[in-house]
Scaffold this motif. Sequence first.
Motif, PDB file in Angstrom:
ATOM      1  N   LEU A 178      53.256 -63.483 102.063  1.00 23.49           N
ATOM      2  CA  LEU A 178      53.009 -62.036 102.013  1.00 23.49           C
ATOM      3  C   LEU A 178      53.561 -61.475 103.314  1.00 23.49           C
ATOM      4  N   TYR A 179      54.576 -60.632 103.209  1.00 16.80           N
ATOM      5  CA  TYR A 179      55.308 -60.164 104.388  1.00 16.80           C
ATOM      6  C   TYR A 179      55.531 -58.655 104.315  1.00 16.80           C
ATOM      7  N   PRO A 180      54.452 -57.869 104.362  1.00 15.77           N
ATOM      8  CA  PRO A 180      54.627 -56.417 104.331  1.00 15.77           C
ATOM      9  C   PRO A 180      55.212 -55.934 105.652  1.00 15.77           C
ATOM     10  N   SER A 181      56.122 -55.016 105.573  1.00 14.33           N
ATOM     11  CA  SER A 181      56.770 -54.502 106.769  1.00 14.33           C
ATOM     12  C   SER A 181      56.930 -52.991 106.634  1.00 14.33           C
ATOM     13  N   VAL A 182      56.790 -52.298 107.745  1.00  9.29           N
ATOM     14  CA  VAL A 182      56.887 -50.842 107.727  1.00  9.29           C
ATOM     15  C   VAL A 182      57.692 -50.343 108.922  1.00  9.29           C
ATOM     16  N   THR A 183      58.208 -49.149 108.796  1.00 11.12           N
ATOM     17  CA  THR A 183      58.869 -48.489 109.908  1.00 11.12           C
ATOM     18  C   THR A 183      57.787 -48.015 110.876  1.00 11.12           C
ATOM     19  N   ALA A 184      57.971 -48.325 112.136  1.00  7.35           N
ATOM     20  CA  ALA A 184      56.982 -47.958 113.158  1.00  7.35           C
ATOM     21  C   ALA A 184      56.962 -46.443 113.363  1.00  7.35           C
ATOM     22  N   GLU A 206      62.824 -52.685 113.333  1.00  7.51           N
ATOM     23  CA  GLU A 206      63.045 -54.104 113.608  1.00  7.51           C
ATOM     24  C   GLU A 206      64.136 -54.625 112.683  1.00  7.51           C
ATOM     25  N   GLY A 207      65.264 -53.944 112.665  1.00  8.22           N
ATOM     26  CA  GLY A 207      66.364 -54.266 111.754  1.00  8.22           C
ATOM     27  C   GLY A 207      66.826 -55.699 111.857  1.00  8.22           C
ATOM     28  N   GLY A 208      67.645 -56.067 110.931  1.00  7.47           N
ATOM     29  CA  GLY A 208      68.145 -57.428 110.872  1.00  7.47           C
ATOM     30  C   GLY A 208      67.412 -58.211 109.809  1.00  7.47           C
ATOM     31  N   ALA A 209      67.931 -59.371 109.550  1.00 12.27           N
ATOM     32  CA  ALA A 209      67.348 -60.228 108.522  1.00 12.27           C
ATOM     33  C   ALA A 209      66.109 -60.925 109.074  1.00 12.27           C
ATOM     34  N   PRO A 210      64.965 -60.752 108.441  1.00 10.30           N
ATOM     35  CA  PRO A 210      63.742 -61.398 108.934  1.00 10.30           C
ATOM     36  C   PRO A 210      63.805 -62.911 108.715  1.00 10.30           C
ATOM     37  N   VAL A 211      63.886 -63.638 109.810  1.00 14.35           N
ATOM     38  CA  VAL A 211      64.021 -65.093 109.753  1.00 14.35           C
ATOM     39  C   VAL A 211      62.837 -65.727 109.029  1.00 14.35           C
ATOM     40  N   GLY A 212      61.647 -65.187 109.208  1.00 12.27           N
ATOM     41  CA  GLY A 212      60.471 -65.738 108.529  1.00 12.27           C
ATOM     42  C   GLY A 212      60.620 -65.722 107.015  1.00 12.27           C
ATOM     43  N   VAL A 223      56.224 -61.812  98.628  1.00 13.64           N
ATOM     44  CA  VAL A 223      55.791 -60.457  98.293  1.00 13.64           C
ATOM     45  C   VAL A 223      55.977 -59.661  99.580  1.00 13.64           C
ATOM     46  N   SER A 224      56.780 -58.608  99.497  1.00 13.41           N
ATOM     47  CA  SER A 224      57.127 -57.903 100.724  1.00 13.41           C
ATOM     48  C   SER A 224      57.451 -56.437 100.437  1.00 13.41           C
ATOM     49  N   SER A 225      58.114 -55.825 101.405  1.00 13.98           N
ATOM     50  CA  SER A 225      58.417 -54.397 101.363  1.00 13.98           C
ATOM     51  C   SER A 225      59.909 -54.139 101.195  1.00 13.98           C
ATOM     52  N   LEU A 226      60.208 -52.992 100.615  1.00 11.51           N
ATOM     53  CA  LEU A 226      61.580 -52.502 100.563  1.00 11.51           C
ATOM     54  C   LEU A 226      61.853 -51.882 101.929  1.00 11.51           C
ATOM     55  N   HIS A 227      62.169 -52.727 102.873  1.00 12.49           N
ATOM     56  CA  HIS A 227      62.264 -52.318 104.273  1.00 12.49           C
ATOM     57  C   HIS A 227      63.406 -53.072 104.948  1.00 12.49           C
ATOM     58  N   ALA A 228      64.193 -52.366 105.735  1.00 17.95           N
ATOM     59  CA  ALA A 228      65.287 -52.946 106.513  1.00 17.95           C
ATOM     60  C   ALA A 228      66.131 -53.873 105.621  1.00 17.95           C
ATOM     61  N   ASP A 229      66.382 -55.095 106.075  1.00 18.48           N
ATOM     62  CA  ASP A 229      67.236 -56.036 105.338  1.00 18.48           C
ATOM     63  C   ASP A 229      66.467 -56.965 104.407  1.00 18.48           C
ATOM     64  N   ILE A 230      65.186 -56.737 104.224  1.00 19.30           N
ATOM     65  CA  ILE A 230      64.402 -57.614 103.349  1.00 19.30           C
ATOM     66  C   ILE A 230      64.989 -57.665 101.936  1.00 19.30           C
TER      67      ILE A 230
END
Length: 176
Positions: A68-74, A80-86, A98-105
């Motif tokens: 579960l990797y929810p991410s938001v714009t601060a 925190e652009g770029g490909a999330p290595v995690g 399960v994550s967010s439509l955010h940055a490069d996700i």
Amino acid sequence: GHLYGVRAFAKIADAFPKLRMRMIGEGPLLGEIQKEIGESGLAERVEFLGALPHETCIGELAKATILLYPSVTAGDGDTEGGAPVGVIEALASGLPVVSSLHADIPVVAPDGKCALLFPERDVNGLADGLESLLGSPELRAEFAEWGRRHVETEHNVRRQGERLEVLYNEVISEAG
């Protein structure tokens, strides 16, 4: 986006009484997240592991069912652009996401293929995604296989080197 992940977990917790959440990392929102968990009555089902060495994090992925990797714009606009290595490592290890439509996700974890992605701060969507994957071992297995293949083909060193070469050639052409 961790608060939204906790809220999504709280929405589905009753339907999955054996489900546990393990949170890795630290940060300025830790106190707020712990408070939210305490108020939701889920303190016994959430474990805070703190900051961990990389090898230990990889071991935690092996124990997990879903990332579960929810991410938001601060608030200051930082994405925190770029490909999330995690996320890449989770997919490579065979975990659906399960994550967010955010940055490069969405590029790293294509929606409906190896991940279920929802708009930022969409607690109901995150909960639905968790519920869908937890309720279907077949879907988890399908996502796991697709995710591994996706990382092997799109995020390996050779492929990334080819992409970097194209970018360098474009810059050189424009400069010349």
